[in-house]
Design an enzyme around this catalytic site. Structure first.
Site, PDB file in Angstrom:
ATOM      1  CG  HIS A 149      65.703  19.627  29.136  1.00  0.00           C
ATOM      2  ND1 HIS A 149      64.327  19.695  29.226  1.00  0.00           N
ATOM      3  CD2 HIS A 149      66.145  19.356  30.388  1.00  0.00           C
ATOM      4  CE1 HIS A 149      63.959  19.463  30.475  1.00  0.00           C
ATOM      5  NE2 HIS A 149      65.047  19.254  31.201  1.00  0.00           N
ATOM      6  CE  LYS A 153      65.278  15.665  29.151  1.00  0.00           C
ATOM      7  NZ  LYS A 153      65.901  14.694  30.083  1.00  0.00           N
TER       8      LYS A 153
END
Length: 259
Positions: A149, A153
């Site tokens: 990600h 995040k």
């Protein structure tokens, strides 16, 4: 008849996308947006109710479905307020603890609540078909997961990776919490037979990649899902909002219920 929706965190990346997509959807009507105090600049251009206090907004939007992709604590609080006012709510926030998930389930006894750590159709179809793959391959195949990600995040592993791990563990008849291995470091010895490793990578602007590895004798199978845009998550959440508007309270709904 269009489904009325309220978007939480409408000035954030996900909230802004949800608001824009809701306005372009003939089956939805954006009736309200909510932001933190001091963060609502420019939202008046959406031509709907704008507020920094959900309790003050909801009486102006009775029955509207709230869509929330904010943060665990904020989402749980939102669901409690929604339950008090009878507004259904869709939660796409990840990183919820078991206690916070239980809190959502409690709110769901009073008003329809939908929660999914990943709203994409593709991921949720995988959750339906992966157990069959696990059972067909048998126990000779070791299962591992990797997830990538963007660098902003906050939670790790991702909620999607955990959900996939739980799905795979259940297919083996295991308790995920007993077999998960979220970190390996040092001299750890041979890999246990009953284990699912989850590797977390963070960097750049990756929307979300998840790969399930099945390591067997003489071969390896890889199943990968890549999200190219956050729009896939927003589309799933708005689809859930339409569906939830016709549901009754009594359970914490998930993507599997829509399918």
């Amino acid at each position: 008849m269009a489904t009325n929706v309220i978007i939480m965190g409408a000035n954030g990346r996900m909230g802004a996308m949800l608001a824009g997509m809701a306005m372009r959807d003939d089956e939805l009507s954006l009736v309200g947006v909510c932001e933190r105090p001091g963060h609502a600049q420019g939202l008046e251009m959406l031509k709907c109710e704008v507020a920094d206090n959900l309790e003050e907004l909801l009486p102006k939007c009775p029955g509207a479905v709230i869509v929330d992709f904010t943060a665990p604590e904020a989402s749980v609080k939102m669901a409690r307020i929604a339950a008090e006012h009878g507004n259904p709510c869709v939660v796409g926030t990840t990183g919820l603890t078991a206690e916070q998930q239980a809190d959502l389930a409690q709110s769901a006894q009073k008003t329809p609540v939908f929660w999914a750590p990943n709203m994409s159709v593709g991921v949720n179809v995988l959750l339906k078909v992966l157990p069959q793959l696990v059972k067909q391959l048998g126990e000779a195949y070791d299962i591992e997961i990797s997830e990538i990600h963007h660098k902003m995040k906050k939670d790790a592993p991702s909620g999607t990776a955990i959900k996939l791990g739980q799905c795979l563990a259940e297919a083996r008849g295991w308790d995920y919490d007993n077999v998960k291995q979220h970190c390996r470091d040092g001299i750890i010895g041979a890999r246990p037979k009953e284990e699912i490793g989850v590797q977390t990578l963070r960097g750049g602007d990756v929307v979300g990649d998840h790969t399930m590895f099945f390591f067997g004798p003489g071969e390896r199978i890889e199943v990968t899902h890549r999200a190219h845009s956050r729009e896939t998550f927003a589309a799933g959440a708005l689809r859930a909002a339409k569906w939830l508007s016709e549901r009754k309270p009594g359970k914490l709904y998930a993507m599997a219920d829509i399918f």
